[in-house]
Design a protein around this motif. Sequence first.
Motif, PDB file in Angstrom:
ATOM      1  N   THR A  66      -7.072   8.815  -2.717  1.00 51.78           N
ATOM      2  CA  THR A  66      -7.900   7.857  -1.974  1.00 51.78           C
ATOM      3  C   THR A  66      -8.999   8.549  -1.174  1.00 51.78           C
ATOM      4  O   THR A  66      -8.751   9.526  -0.471  1.00 51.78           O
ATOM      5  N   TYR A 124      -2.350   6.139  10.196  1.00 49.82           N
ATOM      6  CA  TYR A 124      -2.456   6.290   8.747  1.00 49.82           C
ATOM      7  C   TYR A 124      -3.908   6.454   8.293  1.00 49.82           C
ATOM      8  O   TYR A 124      -4.209   7.245   7.400  1.00 49.82           O
ATOM      9  N   SER A 154      -8.215   2.644  -1.242  1.00 49.49           N
ATOM     10  CA  SER A 154      -7.019   1.893  -0.875  1.00 49.49           C
ATOM     11  C   SER A 154      -7.430   0.818   0.124  1.00 49.49           C
ATOM     12  O   SER A 154      -8.418   0.975   0.843  1.00 49.49           O
ATOM     13  N   SER A 165       1.664   4.171  -2.880  1.00 47.72           N
ATOM     14  CA  SER A 165       1.391   5.567  -2.537  1.00 47.72           C
ATOM     15  C   SER A 165       2.656   6.423  -2.590  1.00 47.72           C
ATOM     16  O   SER A 165       2.726   7.498  -1.983  1.00 47.72           O
ATOM     17  N   GLY A 208      -2.507   0.905  -2.725  1.00 55.70           N
ATOM     18  CA  GLY A 208      -2.718   2.325  -2.496  1.00 55.70           C
ATOM     19  C   GLY A 208      -3.027   2.998  -3.823  1.00 55.70           C
ATOM     20  O   GLY A 208      -2.386   2.697  -4.831  1.00 55.70           O
ATOM     21  N   LEU A 222       0.833  -1.207   0.000  1.00 60.43           N
ATOM     22  CA  LEU A 222       0.000   0.000   0.000  1.00 60.43           C
ATOM     23  C   LEU A 222       0.871   1.262   0.000  1.00 60.43           C
ATOM     24  O   LEU A 222       0.645   2.199  -0.781  1.00 60.43           O
ATOM     25  N   PHE A 242     -10.614   3.981   2.811  1.00 62.33           N
ATOM     26  CA  PHE A 242      -9.557   3.060   3.207  1.00 62.33           C
ATOM     27  C   PHE A 242     -10.198   1.878   3.918  1.00 62.33           C
ATOM     28  O   PHE A 242     -10.803   2.025   4.985  1.00 62.33           O
TER      29      PHE A 242
END
Length: 437
Positions: A144, A97, A130, A24, A140, A20, A147
């Motif tokens: 996004t 995150y 994501s 990203s 990712g 991920l 999540f």
Amino acid sequence: MTLFHFTGIKGSGMSSLAQLLHDSSYTIQGSDVEKYFFTEDPLHERNIKVLPFNEENIQPDMKIIAGNAFKDDHPELKRAEELGLEVTRYHDFLGSYMEKFISIGVTGTHGKTSTTGLLSHVLSGFAPTSYLIGDGTGKGVEDTEYFVFEACEYKRHFLAYHPDYAIMTNIDFDHPDYFTSLDDILDAFGQMANQVKKALIACGDDENLQRLQSKVPIVYYGLDPSNDFYATNIEKNRVGCSFDVFIRNEFYHRFTIPLTGDHAIKNALGVIALCHYEGVPATSVNERFATFTGVKRRFSVSEFEGRVIVDDYAHHPTEIRATLDSARQKYPDRDVIAIFQPHTFTRTAALLDQFAESLAGADQVYLCDIFGSAREQAGNLTIVDLIDKVPNSHYLKMDDMSDLASHQNAVLLFMGAGDIQQYLKQFKSTITNEETA
């Protein structure tokens, strides 16, 4: 740019997170044991550097993400401490995150991975999504919005998370090496429920989930008409299930999933309820269902020399029953042969009778030696204790697959969370050698 080093990068969650972050645009490397794990394949596909464990891997200016299986005295983590580097545990990093996005955690004793995979696939067709799935898959994407992540209850790690939404699939007694009782597990899930910010989506068919309380609305789904979202007029065939969904007794939409078993319908209902809450059109959800191909090691089907082989992560009696249910629906005309490797001595001892009862649903059963773990290498029982309780069961040795090979035109379910795939590999080799002899 900061270099993230993952200590234990082959772990299912760690591998997913590394993928991920790489996608990203972060710079990623990691280390682990040299033994092969299927979770490392996506890392190599992305050219993420995977090194053997070595304290020399740790260099100044790195940020270290540490897998939960490794203690603070691991040489790499001690080296990081000496250099004054920031070391963050996997679940703590994830907890921070997710704050950037609309976060949806999927948790429960069973069905987490399958439901996370299905939800991430459906939402990806609606908005940039994501995701982090417990089968070692992560992705990712740019800009996004959503999540989606799998939230594991083991050692209460999921209490590092404060998601916008949570889907809870069920609560069952598991991880007896950590949780002392079902009440202990209920307490953990109760704490998690109170950390959800917008709504809790829970399977109302599960009595334990009915006991939860939350500061946010709880939306229940299931097969029972008492649920807010329920499925009825269910039709099953070898390729999947179709069903009508009612929302608080009003017809909503008819859905079709390319998955078998009642558990799959319930997982889909959780996804439908979440999507309805977020305004995803039912037609969009149904279109995405049609293209879902499943997740790794969850009823993964292949055919080999006239036999159907299923590779499945089932390692709890409830999961074994669900896997057998899927096999009976998908292959009603074939014998179902269960090949099971128990995972951890504590789980096997605590659930011995339940394992025996669930395995009795197969036509024949082959049992492998108990697989220990990094936490426990031995116990007070052996596989013979389970064999004695299961009718039509046999001890399966890695170097003798002859009896198992005698089952032709059958469905062979290789189940377990250890190295059951080594038995599967040896079985295929045995069949191939017999065919060429």
